[in-house]
Design a protein around this motif. Structure first.
Motif, PDB file in Angstrom:
ATOM      1  N   ILE A  77     -38.817  -6.783  35.428  1.00 55.24           N
ATOM      2  CA  ILE A  77     -38.398  -8.175  35.708  1.00 55.24           C
ATOM      3  C   ILE A  77     -37.297  -8.572  34.714  1.00 55.24           C
ATOM      4  O   ILE A  77     -36.271  -9.138  35.085  1.00 55.24           O
ATOM      5  N   ARG A  78     -37.512  -8.251  33.436  1.00 53.35           N
ATOM      6  CA  ARG A  78     -36.519  -8.578  32.395  1.00 53.35           C
ATOM      7  C   ARG A  78     -35.186  -7.895  32.684  1.00 53.35           C
ATOM      8  O   ARG A  78     -34.119  -8.496  32.532  1.00 53.35           O
ATOM      9  N   ASP A  79     -35.274  -6.615  33.071  1.00 50.53           N
ATOM     10  CA  ASP A  79     -34.055  -5.854  33.339  1.00 50.53           C
ATOM     11  C   ASP A  79     -33.313  -6.458  34.535  1.00 50.53           C
ATOM     12  O   ASP A  79     -32.082  -6.603  34.499  1.00 50.53           O
ATOM     13  N   ILE A  89     -35.215  -3.716  12.959  1.00 55.08           N
ATOM     14  CA  ILE A  89     -35.409  -2.314  13.340  1.00 55.08           C
ATOM     15  C   ILE A  89     -35.582  -2.281  14.852  1.00 55.08           C
ATOM     16  O   ILE A  89     -36.494  -2.917  15.390  1.00 55.08           O
ATOM     17  N   LEU A  90     -34.709  -1.569  15.535  1.00 55.71           N
ATOM     18  CA  LEU A  90     -34.803  -1.487  17.001  1.00 55.71           C
ATOM     19  C   LEU A  90     -34.972  -0.039  17.439  1.00 55.71           C
ATOM     20  O   LEU A  90     -34.218   0.836  16.986  1.00 55.71           O
ATOM     21  N   GLY A  91     -35.936   0.197  18.295  1.00 53.89           N
ATOM     22  CA  GLY A  91     -36.117   1.535  18.876  1.00 53.89           C
ATOM     23  C   GLY A  91     -35.105   1.705  19.993  1.00 53.89           C
ATOM     24  O   GLY A  91     -34.956   0.822  20.829  1.00 53.89           O
ATOM     25  N   LYS A  92     -34.396   2.811  19.971  1.00 55.16           N
ATOM     26  CA  LYS A  92     -33.371   3.037  20.995  1.00 55.16           C
ATOM     27  C   LYS A  92     -34.074   3.314  22.328  1.00 55.16           C
ATOM     28  O   LYS A  92     -34.846   4.263  22.452  1.00 55.16           O
ATOM     29  N   ALA A  93     -33.811   2.447  23.286  1.00 54.81           N
ATOM     30  CA  ALA A  93     -34.416   2.633  24.609  1.00 54.81           C
ATOM     31  C   ALA A  93     -33.427   3.363  25.503  1.00 54.81           C
ATOM     32  O   ALA A  93     -32.223   3.206  25.360  1.00 54.81           O
ATOM     33  N   SER A  94     -33.951   4.178  26.370  1.00 60.58           N
ATOM     34  CA  SER A  94     -33.063   4.892  27.286  1.00 60.58           C
ATOM     35  C   SER A  94     -33.773   5.018  28.624  1.00 60.58           C
ATOM     36  O   SER A  94     -34.965   4.755  28.734  1.00 60.58           O
ATOM     37  N   TYR A  95     -33.015   5.447  29.626  1.00 56.30           N
ATOM     38  CA  TYR A  95     -33.628   5.613  30.940  1.00 56.30           C
ATOM     39  C   TYR A  95     -33.947   7.072  31.232  1.00 56.30           C
ATOM     40  O   TYR A  95     -34.219   7.431  32.349  1.00 56.30           O
ATOM     41  N   PHE A 108     -36.425 -10.710  18.126  1.00 58.80           N
ATOM     42  CA  PHE A 108     -34.964 -10.561  18.106  1.00 58.80           C
ATOM     43  C   PHE A 108     -34.420 -10.377  19.525  1.00 58.80           C
ATOM     44  O   PHE A 108     -33.437 -11.015  19.913  1.00 58.80           O
ATOM     45  N   LYS A 109     -35.086  -9.520  20.300  1.00 54.15           N
ATOM     46  CA  LYS A 109     -34.628  -9.257  21.672  1.00 54.15           C
ATOM     47  C   LYS A 109     -34.747 -10.505  22.547  1.00 54.15           C
ATOM     48  O   LYS A 109     -33.898 -10.762  23.390  1.00 54.15           O
ATOM     49  N   ASP A 110     -35.828 -11.266  22.354  1.00 48.91           N
ATOM     50  CA  ASP A 110     -36.014 -12.499  23.126  1.00 48.91           C
ATOM     51  C   ASP A 110     -34.951 -13.539  22.756  1.00 48.91           C
ATOM     52  O   ASP A 110     -34.395 -14.207  23.628  1.00 48.91           O
ATOM     53  N   ASP A 111     -34.682 -13.658  21.444  1.00 46.27           N
ATOM     54  CA  ASP A 111     -33.703 -14.651  20.983  1.00 46.27           C
ATOM     55  C   ASP A 111     -32.297 -14.336  21.492  1.00 46.27           C
ATOM     56  O   ASP A 111     -31.496 -15.241  21.678  1.00 46.27           O
ATOM     57  N   LEU A 112     -32.022 -13.039  21.660  1.00 47.02           N
ATOM     58  CA  LEU A 112     -30.677 -12.650  22.080  1.00 47.02           C
ATOM     59  C   LEU A 112     -30.642 -12.119  23.514  1.00 47.02           C
ATOM     60  O   LEU A 112     -29.691 -11.451  23.911  1.00 47.02           O
ATOM     61  N   TRP A 129     -28.828  -9.585  25.742  1.00 48.55           N
ATOM     62  CA  TRP A 129     -27.828  -8.702  25.120  1.00 48.55           C
ATOM     63  C   TRP A 129     -28.403  -7.493  24.399  1.00 48.55           C
ATOM     64  O   TRP A 129     -27.644  -6.642  23.938  1.00 48.55           O
ATOM     65  N   PHE A 130     -29.694  -7.396  24.219  1.00 47.13           N
ATOM     66  CA  PHE A 130     -30.266  -6.215  23.574  1.00 47.13           C
ATOM     67  C   PHE A 130     -31.310  -5.528  24.463  1.00 47.13           C
ATOM     68  O   PHE A 130     -32.226  -4.885  23.974  1.00 47.13           O
TER      69      PHE A 130
END
Lengths: 239, 216
Positions: A189-191, B39-45, B77-81, B84-85
Motif C-alpha cells: 500500500i505504501r509503495d 541507520i537505514l537497511g538497504k531495501a531492494s526488490y 525517519f521514513k514516515d517523516d520523509l 522519499w525513502f
C-alpha cells in the motif's frame, strides 16, 4: 491392568504420547487453518507540494471494503481484509496531494455538484496477490496490489487513467505467516502511495493545468480533450 | 557457582568466528551531542535484503554505552520523509541527495530532526556450506539423537555513510565474518553455535562509531 502399580507405570507414558500427538496435530492444524490477516501500520502524510486543484474523490464500496481470500494447499487459507486500512491511507494521501479535496458519493456527479470540481479522482483496486515462502522458495512473504487511478471530469468522462503496482515484502517468522502477509500488504500500500505521489500526481497536475489553459483558449466550447490527448494520459506503470 | 557454569557453558558452546573490518574515508567527520544519525537497511526488490534484525543490532550497539550516539529510528525517519525513502524512491547515491533536497520540505524536515549522517547498511548472512547427518528418534521407551551436522555461514555487510550537510559520501565501512556451527548428537543434541552475523554487527557498529565521532 487392574493393579494400581501398573496404572502408575503406564499413565505418564500415555500422557507423553498424547502430548506428542497434540503437538503434531497443532502443527498440522497451523498449516490447514484459516489465517485472518489484519493489515496495520502508520499512515504517513506525503511530503510533497500540493497541486492547486479542487478535486472530488470517489471511493467505491468495493474499494472501501476490499477483501481477499485464498486457499493454498501448502499453507492453508488466508483471509486478508485490508479495505479499511487502504481507505485510511488513501484519504490521508489524497488530502495531502491536492489543495481542496471532497469525497463524493458517485462517479457521475449529481447536477448540483457538476462544475464544482476541476476533476474527480476514482481509485480502484484491480488485483491483489501474495506469495508465501512455501511457494516462492524465498525466505520472505510478498504482496502486490494493482491500482487503477482514473481521472474524470464533472460529467464522468475519462480524462486519463493510470495503472500502478505497489509491492511489498516482509521477513517471516515461525508461526507468523499471517503477520508477515499483513506487513507485506501494508508495504505494498505504501509503495503504491509513493508511486501515486511521485509519478501519477505530477501527470495529473500537468493534465489539469493543460485543461485549464485549453478551457481558457476555447472559452465558449465544451472544453473536452481530444481522444489523442486522452490516450497520452493512459499508462501502465509496472514494477 | 551457577553463573560461572553458565559463562563456562556459553564459552564452550560458542563456535569460532573470524571477522574482518575495512574502512575507507572520503571526508572529515564529527558529530555534536544534539545531532543525530539514521541507520537505514538497504531495501531492494531482489531475493536478498539486509535483515531487519541486523540493522536493529547496529542501532542497539550504537545507542548504548558511554559514547552512545543519538539515533533517529528508521521507521520514524521514513514516515517523516514519506515518500522519499521508500525502496523505489530512496536516493541510490549521495549525488542524488541534491535532487532530493530540492523537493519542497525535505531539507527543512531533516534540519529540524538535526540529522547529520545517514548510514545505509547493505549485505546479508548466507549459509555457504553444510554437511554431516544426525538423526533423532522418539518412542514410548525414550529417545535420543546420534550423529553430527555442521553448517558454515558467511556474513558480509557494508555501511555507506552520507553527510547530509555537505551532501557527499563521507566513507564506507565493510565488515565480514564467517564461522562454522555444529550440532553433535550424543543422546542429547549439543549445539556449538557460531554467530557470524552478530560478530559482523558488533564490528561494524564499533567501527561506525569511531568513524563518525573519531575526528570530532
Amino acid at each position: 491392568m487392574g493393579s494400581a502399580h501398573k496404572l502408575k507405570v503406564y499413565k505418564p507414558k500415555t500422557r507423553n504420547l498424547s502430548l506428542i500427538f497434540t503437538a503434531v496435530a497443532l502443527i498440522l492444524l497451523q498449516a490447514a487453518c484459516t489465517k485472518t490477516v489484519t493489515v496495520t501500520g502508520t499512515l504517513p502524510t506525503p511530503l510533497v507540494e500540493r497541486v492547486p486543484a479542487n478535486v472530488g474523490v470517489y471511493y467505491s464500496d468495493e474499494f472501501k471494503s476490499f477483501e481477499h481470500k485464498e486457499t493454498m494447499p501448502e499453507s492453508g487459507t488466508y483471509e486478508i481484509d485490508f479495505g479499511s486500512q487502504n481507505l485510511k491511507f488513501f484519504r490521508n494521501l489524497v488530502n495531502a496531494l491536492f489543495t481542496d479535496v471532497t469525497e463524493v458519493n458517485a462517479r457521475e456527479l449529481p447536477v448540483e455538484q457538476q462544475g464544482t470540481f476541476d476533476a474527480v479522482l476514482v481509485p480502484k483496486i484491480v488485483k491483489y496477490g501474495f506469495l508465501v515462502p512455501a511457494i516462492s522458495t524465498l525466505t520472505f512473504y510478498e504482496a502486490s496490489i494493482e491500482y487503477q487511478i482514473t481521472l474524470v471530469d464533472n460529467e464522468g468522462n475519462d480524462l486519463g487513467n493510470w495503472k500502478i503496482v505497489g509491492y511489498g515484502k516482509a521477513e517471516g517468522e515461525l508461526f507468523g505467516a499471517g503477520k508477515a502477509v499483513g506487513e507485506a500488504t501494508m508495504l505494498a500500500i505504501r509503495d503504491g502511495g509513493a508511486r501515486i505521489a511521485t509519478e501519477v500526481t505530477p501527470r495529473i497536475a500537468t493534465l489539469l493545468s493543460n485543461k485549464e489553459m485549453s478551457n481558457r483558449e476555447l472559452s465558449g466550447s465544451d472544453g473536452s480533450e481530444s481522444p489523442e490527448s486522452e490516450a497520452e494520459n493512459t499508462g501502465e506503470m509496472d514494477r | 557457582m551457577n553463573r560461572k557454569l553458565i559463562v563456562l557453558l556459553s564459552l564452550v558452546l560458542s563456535g569460532c568466528v573470524s571477522s574482518r573490518i575495512e574502512q575507507s574515508r572520503e571526508a572529515v567527520t564529527g558529530i555534536e551531542t544534539d545531532e543525530a544519525i539514521v541507520i537505514l537497511g538497504k531495501a531492494s526488490y531482489n531475493d536478498r535484503e539486509t535483515e531487519a534484525s541486523f540493522t536493529d543490532c547496529i542501532v542497539d550497539e550504537l545507542s548504548s554505552g558511554s559514547s552512545a550516539i543519538k539515533l533517529i529510528p528508521q521507521d520514524e525517519f521514513k514516515d517523516d520523509l514519506y515518500p522519499w525513502f521508500e525502496p523505489r524512491t530512496a536516493p541510490t547515491s549521495a549525488e542524488d541527495l541534491g535532487k532530493l533536497f530540492a523537493e519542497p520540505g525535505v531539507r527543512d524536515r531533516i534540519d529540524e530532526a538535526k540529522v547529520k549522517y545517514l548510514a545505509w547498511i547493505e549485505g546479508d548472512t548466507v549459509t555457504t556450506d553444510k554437511g554431516g547427518s544426525m538423526s533423532c528418534t522418539l518412542s514410548t521407551f525414550g529417545g535420543g539423537c546420534f550423529g553430527m551436522s555442521y553448517w558454515e555461514q558467511d556474513a558480509s555487510y557494508e555501511a555507506s555513510i552520507w553527510d547530509l550537510d555537505k551532501l557527499t559520501t563521507a566513507g564506507q565501512i565493510s565488515a565480514g565474518a564467517s564461522g562454522t556451527s555444529y550440532i553433535a548428537g550424543v543422546v542429547i543434541p549439543i549445539p556449538i553455535i557460531a554467530r557470524p552475523g552478530n560478530a559482523a554487527c558488533k564490528g561494524l557498529a564499533n567501527q561506525l562509531r569511531e568513524f563518525i565521532v573519531g575526528d570530532s
